[in-house]
Motif scaffolding. Structure first.
Motif, PDB file in Angstrom:
ATOM      1  N   PHE A   1       0.031  13.159  -8.759  1.00 11.21           N
ATOM      2  CA  PHE A   1       0.412  11.845  -9.074  1.00 11.21           C
ATOM      3  C   PHE A   1       0.353  10.845  -7.969  1.00 11.21           C
ATOM      4  CE2 PHE A   1       3.570   8.274  -9.330  1.00 11.21           C
ATOM      5  CZ  PHE A   1       3.759   7.525 -10.437  1.00 11.21           C
ATOM      6  N   TRP A   2       0.636  11.030  -6.929  1.00 11.71           N
ATOM      7  CA  TRP A   2       0.748  10.080  -5.455  1.00 11.71           C
ATOM      8  C   TRP A   2      -0.220   9.499  -4.639  1.00 11.71           C
ATOM      9  CZ3 TRP A   2       4.666  12.449  -1.053  1.00 11.71           C
ATOM     10  CH2 TRP A   2       4.492  11.391   0.255  1.00 11.71           C
ATOM     11  N   GLN A   3      -1.570  10.746  -4.974  1.00 13.28           N
ATOM     12  CA  GLN A   3      -3.063  10.304  -4.657  1.00 13.28           C
ATOM     13  C   GLN A   3      -3.712   9.589  -4.856  1.00 13.28           C
ATOM     14  OE1 GLN A   3      -4.437  11.921  -1.860  1.00 13.28           O
ATOM     15  NE2 GLN A   3      -6.494  10.745  -1.903  1.00 13.28           N
ATOM     16  N   GLN A   4      -3.603   9.341  -7.004  1.00 15.59           N
ATOM     17  CA  GLN A   4      -3.983   8.662  -8.248  1.00 15.59           C
ATOM     18  C   GLN A   4      -3.216   7.011  -6.931  1.00 15.59           C
ATOM     19  OE1 GLN A   4      -3.226   9.024 -11.909  1.00 15.59           O
ATOM     20  NE2 GLN A   4      -4.624   7.339 -12.330  1.00 15.59           N
TER      21      GLN A   4
ATOM     22  N   ARG B   1       0.935  -1.267  -0.217  1.00 20.15           N
ATOM     23  CA  ARG B   1      -0.260   0.568  -0.038  1.00 20.15           C
ATOM     24  C   ARG B   1       0.860   1.549   0.196  1.00 20.15           C
ATOM     25  NH1 ARG B   1      -3.016  -2.827  -1.219  1.00 20.15           N
ATOM     26  NH2 ARG B   1      -5.305  -3.371  -0.385  1.00 20.15           N
ATOM     27  N   ILE B   2       0.386   2.258  -0.598  1.00 19.80           N
ATOM     28  CA  ILE B   2       1.000   3.265  -1.064  1.00 19.80           C
ATOM     29  C   ILE B   2       0.323   4.548   0.769  1.00 19.80           C
ATOM     30  CG2 ILE B   2       1.269   5.624  -1.987  1.00 19.80           C
ATOM     31  CD1 ILE B   2       3.157   2.943  -3.412  1.00 19.80           C
ATOM     32  N   PRO B   3       1.080   5.140   1.160  1.00 21.80           N
ATOM     33  CA  PRO B   3       0.338   5.708   2.383  1.00 21.80           C
ATOM     34  C   PRO B   3       0.221   7.252   1.414  1.00 21.80           C
ATOM     35  CG  PRO B   3       2.836   5.891   2.735  1.00 21.80           C
ATOM     36  CD  PRO B   3       2.363   4.654   1.315  1.00 21.80           C
ATOM     37  N   PRO B   4      -1.015   8.110   2.732  1.00 20.62           N
ATOM     38  CA  PRO B   4      -1.679   8.669   1.739  1.00 20.62           C
ATOM     39  C   PRO B   4      -0.772  10.366   1.121  1.00 20.62           C
ATOM     40  CG  PRO B   4      -2.888   8.089   3.625  1.00 20.62           C
ATOM     41  CD  PRO B   4      -1.238   7.726   3.419  1.00 20.62           C
ATOM     42  N   PRO B   5      -0.746  10.990   0.458  1.00 20.15           N
ATOM     43  CA  PRO B   5       0.057  12.535   0.529  1.00 20.15           C
ATOM     44  C   PRO B   5      -0.166  13.133   1.490  1.00 20.15           C
ATOM     45  CG  PRO B   5      -1.313  12.341  -1.290  1.00 20.15           C
ATOM     46  CD  PRO B   5      -1.672  11.167  -0.384  1.00 20.15           C
ATOM     47  N   ALA B   6       0.756  13.813   1.808  1.00 15.55           N
ATOM     48  CA  ALA B   6       0.355  14.982   2.948  1.00 15.55           C
ATOM     49  C   ALA B   6      -0.374  16.016   2.170  1.00 15.55           C
ATOM     50  CB  ALA B   6       1.257  15.254   4.259  1.00 15.55           C
ATOM     51  N   GLU B   7      -1.167  17.372   2.640  1.00 15.85           N
ATOM     52  CA  GLU B   7      -1.217  18.464   2.079  1.00 15.85           C
ATOM     53  C   GLU B   7      -0.490  19.267   1.914  1.00 15.85           C
ATOM     54  OE1 GLU B   7      -4.203  18.352   0.925  1.00 15.85           O
ATOM     55  OE2 GLU B   7      -5.075  16.956   2.322  1.00 15.85           O
ATOM     56  N   SER B   8       0.903  19.166   2.885  1.00 14.84           N
ATOM     57  CA  SER B   8       2.006  20.285   2.782  1.00 14.84           C
ATOM     58  C   SER B   8       2.302  19.851   0.918  1.00 14.84           C
ATOM     59  CB  SER B   8       3.102  19.677   3.471  1.00 14.84           C
ATOM     60  OG  SER B   8       3.025  18.684   3.506  1.00 14.84           O
ATOM     61  N   VAL B   9       2.691  18.800   0.292  1.00 15.20           N
ATOM     62  CA  VAL B   9       3.537  18.546  -0.587  1.00 15.20           C
ATOM     63  C   VAL B   9       2.956  19.177  -2.056  1.00 15.20           C
ATOM     64  CG1 VAL B   9       3.151  17.001  -2.525  1.00 15.20           C
ATOM     65  CG2 VAL B   9       3.701  15.855  -0.286  1.00 15.20           C
ATOM     66  N   ALA B  10       1.156  19.632  -1.989  1.00 16.29           N
ATOM     67  CA  ALA B  10       0.758  20.447  -2.670  1.00 16.29           C
ATOM     68  C   ALA B  10       0.807  21.359  -3.021  1.00 16.29           C
ATOM     69  CB  ALA B  10      -0.961  20.296  -3.467  1.00 16.29           C
ATOM     70  N   SER B  11       1.639  22.297  -2.074  1.00 13.93           N
ATOM     71  CA  SER B  11       2.018  23.578  -1.603  1.00 13.93           C
ATOM     72  C   SER B  11       3.978  24.146  -1.932  1.00 13.93           C
ATOM     73  CB  SER B  11       2.445  24.133  -0.909  1.00 13.93           C
ATOM     74  OG  SER B  11       2.892  23.339   0.391  1.00 13.93           O
ATOM     75  N   TRP B  12       4.560  22.313  -3.112  1.00 17.01           N
ATOM     76  CA  TRP B  12       5.272  22.611  -2.759  1.00 17.01           C
ATOM     77  C   TRP B  12       5.843  23.453  -4.231  1.00 17.01           C
ATOM     78  CZ3 TRP B  12       7.259  17.048  -3.117  1.00 17.01           C
ATOM     79  CH2 TRP B  12       7.319  16.538  -1.802  1.00 17.01           C
ATOM     80  N   PRO B  13       6.574  24.129  -4.283  1.00 13.86           N
ATOM     81  CA  PRO B  13       7.090  25.508  -6.198  1.00 13.86           C
ATOM     82  C   PRO B  13       7.422  24.124  -7.132  1.00 13.86           C
ATOM     83  CG  PRO B  13       8.721  25.229  -4.699  1.00 13.86           C
ATOM     84  CD  PRO B  13       7.728  24.571  -4.133  1.00 13.86           C
ATOM     85  N   LEU B  14       6.415  24.561  -8.295  1.00 15.08           N
ATOM     86  CA  LEU B  14       6.644  24.331  -9.901  1.00 15.08           C
ATOM     87  C   LEU B  14       6.199  23.219  -9.357  1.00 15.08           C
ATOM     88  CD1 LEU B  14      10.039  25.501 -10.487  1.00 15.08           C
ATOM     89  CD2 LEU B  14       7.868  26.628 -11.141  1.00 15.08           C
ATOM     90  N   VAL B  15       6.168  22.377  -9.407  1.00 17.89           N
ATOM     91  CA  VAL B  15       5.981  20.330  -9.098  1.00 17.89           C
ATOM     92  C   VAL B  15       4.783  20.123  -7.401  1.00 17.89           C
ATOM     93  CG1 VAL B  15       8.099  19.437 -10.417  1.00 17.89           C
ATOM     94  CG2 VAL B  15       8.024  19.712  -8.238  1.00 17.89           C
ATOM     95  N   GLY B  16       4.740  21.104  -6.898  1.00 22.22           N
ATOM     96  CA  GLY B  16       3.882  20.715  -5.953  1.00 22.22           C
ATOM     97  C   GLY B  16       2.550  19.673  -6.141  1.00 22.22           C
ATOM     98  N   GLN B  17       2.060  20.489  -7.149  1.00 25.17           N
ATOM     99  CA  GLN B  17       0.218  20.015  -7.681  1.00 25.17           C
ATOM    100  C   GLN B  17       0.608  18.566  -8.048  1.00 25.17           C
ATOM    101  OE1 GLN B  17      -2.548  21.289  -6.281  1.00 25.17           O
ATOM    102  NE2 GLN B  17      -3.436  19.204  -6.390  1.00 25.17           N
TER     103      GLN B  17
END
Length: 367
Positions: A132-135, A111-127
């Motif tokens: 990808f991680w969420q999928q 199982r892949i652990p869920p991504p932290a919400e802070s990942v989306a705020s990374w510059p350029l590639v965060g979203q």
């Protein structure tokens, strides 16, 4: 009365004879090369091993004179033992790692652990990383089907690498046997090398060029390949004792990184971080982390001791030789490339500096 131009005819016949002889020699050389080329890597590797191990042969021969064959056989048997033990551990750990991965995949327990919400705020590639991680977290099977061709290509590449390693190890064992035969006739081999070098570059340079090639081979073999092997053993033992997943592959990566003159910390630091995050900061993980980190820096101590003996070779030459050898000759070329390029480098600069007329002009212009 007309005179017959006999001199040009004689000259043309002599030139024709020379061309015919040169052509026959060239044809013979081409045929010999085509017959010998399948064994070229094997013989080059055997020669490198023989030159590297011969000082031990000479040292033991002083204590046991007249037993060259027995001494060479003993050295090769010990070398077989030293190589076979890490190779066996490497094979066992690789097989265990593959079995573990297959068991996890078949059981569906990965199982892949869920991504932290802070990942989306990374510059350029965060979203993108977050999506990808969420999928991967929600639908790992669908993601695997999506990237199935890439996974297949990566698997084939890994399989090809492992096959190349097996073939390289087999060639290495045959090279060790041939190296033992060469060491048993070391004195005759050295005299033959001097004769060949003297024939190519003149009698006054034969001994010097032979000694230069010998010193360069030993310096690079001990200071590059030897240090990388020592680091692989030190770090691999720590990985196996700690039960790191894929310990054999990681140890092999340490060997390849060391030969390419890159720091082993590229492998050890991520492993230390993984162990601390998974097992926590306890006595065992702290001792393991300190040991692996120090073992990853061992080349800084070993290089001045081993590479400094004989001839100093610039690190870029070794790096280019390792990369070029790996591209052209696979795993075998990874070991042979640095040694051969270093020998060519030293011979080239010796030829460049050997200019008596230039030395005379520089001497005259000195104040």
């Amino acid at each position: 009365m007309l005179t017959t131009p006999t001199a040009p005819r004689v000259l043309s016949r002599e030139m024709l004879d020379v061309l015919i002889r040169a052509g026959l020699v060239a044809v013979l050389a081409v045929f010999c090369f085509r017959i010998f080329v399948p064994f070229l890597n094997l013989m080059v590797w055997a020669l490198i091993l023989a030159i590297t191990l011969y000082p031990l042969q000479a040292r033991l021969r002083r204590r046991f004179p007249g037993a060259d064959g027995s001494i060479a056989t003993l050295i090769i048997l010990v070398a077989f033992g030293v190589i076979l033990v890490p190779a066996y551990l490497l094979g066992v750990t690789i097989a265990d790692s593959i079995d573990h991965v297959m068991a996890v995949v078949k059981s569906g327990g990965f199982r892949i652990p869920p991504p932290a919400e802070s990942v989306a705020s990374w510059p350029l590639v965060g979203q993108r990383v977050y999506d990808f991680w969420q999928q991967a977290f929600t639908n790992l099977t669908g993601l695997a089907h999506r990237f199935a061709p890439q996974f297949k290509d990566a698997g084939l590449a890994v399989l090809g690498t492992l096959t190349g390693l097996g073939a390289g190890l087999l060639i290495f064992f045959f090279a060790l046997i041939i190296a033992g035969i060469l060491m048993a006739h070391g004195e005759k081999g050295h005299r033959s090398a001097v004769l060949i070098a003297s024939r190519i570059s003149g009698p006054e340079n034969g001994v010097e060029i032979t000694d230069l090639c010998t010193a360069t081979v030993r310096a690079v073999a001990q200071g590059v390949v030897g240090i990388a092997f020592i680091q692989m053993v030190l770090i691999g033992v720590g990985f196996i004792v700690m039960g790191i997943p894929g310990a054999g592959l990681l140890a092999l990566a340490v060997l390849l990184v060391g030969i390419m003159q890159l720091p082993a910390t590229l492998i050890t630091v991520p492993v230390i971080i993984f162990v601390i995050f998974t097992d926590g900061a306890n006595t065992a993980t702290i001792v393991f982390s300190v040991y692996i980190f120090v073992a990853g820096l061992a080349d800084n101590v070993l290089k001045p001791l081993l590479l400094g003996r004989g001839v100093a070779v610039p690190m870029p030459v070794v790096l280019i030789g390792a990369l070029g050898g790996m591209v052209t000759g696979g795993v075998v070329g990874l070991f042979i490339g640095p040694v051969m390029l270093a020998v060519g480098y030293k011979l080239f600069w010796r030829w460049v500096r050997e200019q008596p007329e230039l030395e005379r002009v520089q001497e005259e212009n000195r104040p």
